[in-house]
Write a protein that holds these residues in place. Structure first.
Motif, PDB file in Angstrom:
ATOM      1  N   GLU A   1       0.518  19.281  -2.259  1.00  0.00           N
ATOM      2  CA  GLU A   1      -0.058  17.829  -2.585  1.00  0.00           C
ATOM      3  C   GLU A   1       0.970  16.691  -2.405  1.00  0.00           C
ATOM      4  N   SER A   2       2.152  16.954  -3.173  1.00  0.00           N
ATOM      5  CA  SER A   2       3.239  16.002  -2.835  1.00  0.00           C
ATOM      6  C   SER A   2       3.681  15.549  -1.649  1.00  0.00           C
ATOM      7  N   ALA A   3       3.890  16.819  -1.073  1.00  0.00           N
ATOM      8  CA  ALA A   3       4.211  16.847   0.660  1.00  0.00           C
ATOM      9  C   ALA A   3       3.270  16.016   1.600  1.00  0.00           C
ATOM     10  N   ILE A   4       2.145  16.353   1.223  1.00  0.00           N
ATOM     11  CA  ILE A   4       1.049  15.580   2.114  1.00  0.00           C
ATOM     12  C   ILE A   4       0.935  13.991   1.659  1.00  0.00           C
ATOM     13  N   THR A   5       1.315  13.626   0.414  1.00  0.00           N
ATOM     14  CA  THR A   5       1.606  12.372   0.201  1.00  0.00           C
ATOM     15  C   THR A   5       2.609  11.420   1.034  1.00  0.00           C
ATOM     16  N   ILE A   6       3.846  12.324   0.934  1.00  0.00           N
ATOM     17  CA  ILE A   6       4.785  11.644   1.745  1.00  0.00           C
ATOM     18  C   ILE A   6       4.669  11.694   3.322  1.00  0.00           C
ATOM     19  N   ARG A   7       3.659  12.833   3.724  1.00  0.00           N
ATOM     20  CA  ARG A   7       3.571  12.756   5.197  1.00  0.00           C
ATOM     21  C   ARG A   7       2.555  11.650   5.632  1.00  0.00           C
ATOM     22  N   GLU A   8       1.719  10.999   4.580  1.00  0.00           N
ATOM     23  CA  GLU A   8       0.933   9.996   5.031  1.00  0.00           C
ATOM     24  C   GLU A   8       1.630   8.885   4.945  1.00  0.00           C
ATOM     25  N   THR A   9       2.841   8.651   4.048  1.00  0.00           N
ATOM     26  CA  THR A   9       3.701   7.584   3.963  1.00  0.00           C
ATOM     27  C   THR A   9       4.502   7.297   5.281  1.00  0.00           C
ATOM     28  N   ILE A  10       5.089   8.623   5.834  1.00  0.00           N
ATOM     29  CA  ILE A  10       5.741   8.805   6.899  1.00  0.00           C
ATOM     30  C   ILE A  10       4.752   8.187   8.110  1.00  0.00           C
TER      31      ILE A  10
ATOM     32  N   LYS B   1       0.835  -1.034   0.112  1.00  0.00           N
ATOM     33  CA  LYS B   1       0.007   0.031   0.112  1.00  0.00           C
ATOM     34  C   LYS B   1       0.978   1.132  -0.055  1.00  0.00           C
ATOM     35  N   ILE B   2       1.874   1.144   0.752  1.00  0.00           N
ATOM     36  CA  ILE B   2       2.559   2.334   0.912  1.00  0.00           C
ATOM     37  C   ILE B   2       3.310   2.587  -0.315  1.00  0.00           C
ATOM     38  N   PHE B   3       4.228   1.653  -0.844  1.00  0.00           N
ATOM     39  CA  PHE B   3       5.087   1.698  -2.008  1.00  0.00           C
ATOM     40  C   PHE B   3       4.754   1.577  -3.220  1.00  0.00           C
ATOM     41  N   GLY B   4       3.370   0.810  -3.169  1.00  0.00           N
ATOM     42  CA  GLY B   4       2.537   0.484  -4.509  1.00  0.00           C
ATOM     43  C   GLY B   4       3.376  -0.546  -5.436  1.00  0.00           C
ATOM     44  N   LEU B   5       3.950  -1.431  -4.872  1.00  0.00           N
ATOM     45  CA  LEU B   5       4.817  -2.466  -5.570  1.00  0.00           C
ATOM     46  C   LEU B   5       3.763  -3.522  -6.181  1.00  0.00           C
ATOM     47  N   ARG B   6       3.951  -3.849  -7.547  1.00  0.00           N
ATOM     48  CA  ARG B   6       3.117  -4.825  -7.976  1.00  0.00           C
ATOM     49  C   ARG B   6       2.988  -6.356  -7.333  1.00  0.00           C
ATOM     50  N   SER B   7       1.913  -6.710  -7.434  1.00  0.00           N
ATOM     51  CA  SER B   7       2.093  -8.160  -7.023  1.00  0.00           C
ATOM     52  C   SER B   7       1.589  -9.355  -7.980  1.00  0.00           C
ATOM     53  N   CYS B   8       1.232  -9.009  -9.300  1.00  0.00           N
ATOM     54  CA  CYS B   8       0.773  -9.780 -10.155  1.00  0.00           C
ATOM     55  C   CYS B   8       2.122 -10.640 -10.615  1.00  0.00           C
ATOM     56  N   ARG B   9       1.826 -12.088 -10.717  1.00  0.00           N
ATOM     57  CA  ARG B   9       2.774 -12.756 -11.327  1.00  0.00           C
ATOM     58  C   ARG B   9       3.390 -12.618 -12.952  1.00  0.00           C
ATOM     59  N   ARG B  10       2.471 -12.155 -13.681  1.00  0.00           N
ATOM     60  CA  ARG B  10       3.034 -11.490 -14.935  1.00  0.00           C
ATOM     61  C   ARG B  10       2.383 -10.239 -15.154  1.00  0.00           C
ATOM     62  N   LEU B  11       3.291  -9.477 -15.665  1.00  0.00           N
ATOM     63  CA  LEU B  11       2.684  -8.057 -16.401  1.00  0.00           C
ATOM     64  C   LEU B  11       1.500  -8.180 -17.335  1.00  0.00           C
ATOM     65  N   PRO B  12       0.401  -7.550 -16.938  1.00  0.00           N
ATOM     66  CA  PRO B  12      -0.734  -7.690 -17.878  1.00  0.00           C
ATOM     67  C   PRO B  12      -0.401  -6.900 -18.913  1.00  0.00           C
ATOM     68  N   LYS B  13      -1.394  -6.856 -20.006  1.00  0.00           N
ATOM     69  CA  LYS B  13      -1.485  -6.012 -21.267  1.00  0.00           C
ATOM     70  C   LYS B  13      -2.041  -4.660 -20.904  1.00  0.00           C
ATOM     71  N   ARG B  14      -3.006  -4.638 -19.792  1.00  0.00           N
ATOM     72  CA  ARG B  14      -3.479  -3.512 -19.578  1.00  0.00           C
ATOM     73  C   ARG B  14      -3.860  -3.294 -17.966  1.00  0.00           C
ATOM     74  N   ALA B  15      -3.731  -2.159 -17.710  1.00  0.00           N
ATOM     75  CA  ALA B  15      -3.832  -1.908 -15.925  1.00  0.00           C
ATOM     76  C   ALA B  15      -4.953  -2.547 -15.474  1.00  0.00           C
ATOM     77  N   CYS B  16      -4.635  -3.039 -14.191  1.00  0.00           N
ATOM     78  CA  CYS B  16      -5.663  -3.848 -13.702  1.00  0.00           C
ATOM     79  C   CYS B  16      -6.385  -2.777 -12.525  1.00  0.00           C
ATOM     80  N   LEU B  17      -7.219  -3.305 -11.761  1.00  0.00           N
ATOM     81  CA  LEU B  17      -7.981  -2.780 -10.753  1.00  0.00           C
ATOM     82  C   LEU B  17      -6.925  -1.970  -9.913  1.00  0.00           C
ATOM     83  N   ARG B  18      -5.932  -2.540  -9.465  1.00  0.00           N
ATOM     84  CA  ARG B  18      -5.009  -1.943  -8.263  1.00  0.00           C
ATOM     85  C   ARG B  18      -4.683  -0.581  -8.835  1.00  0.00           C
ATOM     86  N   TYR B  19      -4.375  -0.424 -10.134  1.00  0.00           N
ATOM     87  CA  TYR B  19      -4.024   0.868 -10.666  1.00  0.00           C
ATOM     88  C   TYR B  19      -5.023   2.022 -10.531  1.00  0.00           C
TER      89      TYR B  19
END
Length: 517
Positions: free
Chosen positions: A212-221, A140-158
């Motif tokens: 806006e970018s600062a708020i995003t980082i604050r939420e990560t912290i 959730k924090i870093f948005g890393l993918r979890s799909c086993r294979r990269l799909p050809k189009r964006a999935c719901l997580r995107y």
């Protein structure tokens, strides 16, 4: 059969249920030991298996830990040792799984049972629940993918904002690699450095008006700070041996011996005996003459070298006697000391110890403690907490906005809140305390004592100074000879800390009200 649970503390830890033969039949863990154990005996309608378990319980033991996560580690260790019959079907076989970052150009994050595949592995973990929590948070924090294979189009997580969609080129490989680097820091337990790094970036963005970018980082912290207190990985290089700590009061020694395994306290043994000049050395000789000598014995103080030689001869090889001053072993020693307090001096027993230490005429069943909090003399407030039977009585806590004393005048502030508190109790004919504690030194104590005399109250009053934990009584110029680790002093410190916490919380509320228009 009625099981007494009054001795069980409101602390995190692991509990052990024993049958009539003393065999451990169930091991559990809890955030609050007392509430969890009592819940077994309050349930009117429990499942058949739990009902059979409760019917078989004849005694209960516990080991307090520093946190709920430490209790998870201890529970796992105790179950592996005792193999309790009612735990067999309750353990998750995946509790030792790893978290894996693959070696793909855009690494995926997931769970791995073994470390043989390609990629980077983190773990093993204390439990499946803790591992899954960390995995979900990192994704959730870093948005890393979890799909086993990269799909050809964006999935719901995107579309819901939890994946940057490398599959459609929405993020470059360099930017994604930076996310992987930060996630790796967290998975390695290096959250502190990353938080400092992100705070610096947040300040830079704020200065550049990129709010806006600062708020995003604050939420990560904020999310990372939530993770900072969780210990999830089983220690790999933790030492093993015995650990001993004790308290001495009223001429009696109260001692606990723990067998330490994998950096966790387990199998506590309780001993109480009359104090003698070399009681610790005598205990070590007597105990290890009938028990296996470990490779290391951790103690709170030094013993004669002859004891080390004696234990070495019994064991047939070297024995290390350790007196830690800091680090993990010191933390374990302090935790063992906490268990001593909980075992012998929790609740009423600690109150008895306090009465003996202060030579009070009556039992200090009701104790009230005052503290003053301010920030450079501003937003000064007072607090009063009440303990009954050695435990917090929160419904009788009180907060005071100072009316007559000036900010920074701690003795004057103490005088005001003491006068307001007890003039009201006298007027309303309500119950008075058996002991009053003042957070501060002789000046604050003198102010409180003077005000009590003005009110014609003869309630005993003491003060405790923070730096050296010195305890003072009126008319006595020197601190009382009560060691800081004595059970009586520890109870006074606990009450003082609660009053301080309560005062600081109120001070912050007052300051926020002044800032908000």
């Amino acid at each position: 059969m009625i099981i007494d649970t009054s001795h069980i503390p409101d602390e995190p830890g692991s509990y052990l249920f024993m049958d009539e033969e003393g065999t451990v039949i169930y091991v559990g863990k809890a955030k609050n030991l007392r509430k969890r154990v009592q819940s077994y005996f309050r349930k009117k309608e429990s499942d058949p298996k739990t009902a059979v378990l409760v019917e078989a319980i004849r005694s209960i033991d516990f080991i307090a830990t520093a946190s709920e996560t430490e209790a998870l580690i201890l529970e796992n260790t105790l179950i592996k040792k005792h193999q309790p019959k009612y735990n067999i079907d309750l353990k998750d076989a995946k509790s030792y799984a790893f978290i894996q970052l693959s070696d793909d150009p855009y690494p995926r994050i997931g769970i791995a049972r073994k470390t043989g595949a390609k990629g980077t592995f983190f773990g093993p973990f204390v439990s499946g629940r803790e591992r899954d929590h960390l995995l979900a948070m990192v994704k959730k924090i870093f948005g890393l993918r979890s799909c086993r294979r990269l799909p050809k189009r964006a999935c719901l997580r995107y579309h819901i904002g939890t994946c940057p969609a490398p599959c459609i080129g929405a993020i470059g490989q360099e930017a994604y690699a930076e996310r992987v680097r930060q996630a790796t820091e967290v998975l390695k337990g290096r959250k502190k450095n990353l938080i400092l790094e992100l705070k610096a970036e947040m300040e830079r963005l704020s200065a550049a008006c990129a709010f806006e970018s600062a708020i995003t980082i604050r939420e990560t912290i904020t999310a990372l700070e939530h993770l900072a207190g969780r210990r999830m990985v089983t220690p790999k290089h933790a030492s093993e041996g015995d650990l001993i700590n004790y308290r001495v009061t009223g001429g009696e020694v109260y001692l606990l011996l723990f067998h330490q395994r994998n950096g966790t306290l387990m199998e506590k043994e309780e001993y109480q005996f009359t104090e003698s000049p070399d009681f610790l050395s005598e205990f070590l000789v007597q105990y290890y003459s009938d028990h296996e000598v470990p490779g290391e014995v951790i103690l709170p103080e030094k013993v004669d070298d002859a004891i080390t030689d004696y234990l070495t001869k019994l064991r047939g090889k070297g024995v290390l006697i350790t007196i830690p001053k800091q680090g993990g072993k010191r933390e374990l020693l302090d935790l063992a000391g906490k268990n001593v307090d909980l075992t012998w001096f929790s609740g009423e027993e600690r109150v008895h110890a306090l009465r003996r230490a202060l030579h009070l005429r009556e039992m200090p069943d009701i104790i009230e403690c005052f503290d003053i909090s301010h920030l450079s003399g501003t937003a000064a407030v007072g607090s009063m907490v009440r303990f009954r039977g050695g435990r917090p009585d929160k419904k009788n806590y009180r907060r005071y906005s100072l009316k007559t004393a000036e900010g920074g005048d701690d003795p004057g502030s103490i005088r005001e809140v003491v006068r307001r508190r007890y003039s009201r109790l006298i007027k309303e004919e309500k119950e008075l305390p058996n002991l009053i504690i003042i957070d501060g030194g002789k000046a604050q104590l003198s102010a409180a004592y003077s005000e009590l005399k003005n009110l014609d109250l003869e309630v005993p009053v003491i003060s405790i100074a923070k730096r050296e934990e010195e305890i003072y009584m009126p008319t006595i110029p020197y601190p009382l000879p009560i060691p800081a680790d004595d059970p009586a002093s520890l109870l006074i410190q606990e009450i003082r800390d609660e009053a301080h916490r309560f005062a600081v919380t109120y001070n912050r509320i007052r300051r926020r009200k002044k800032v908000i228009p």
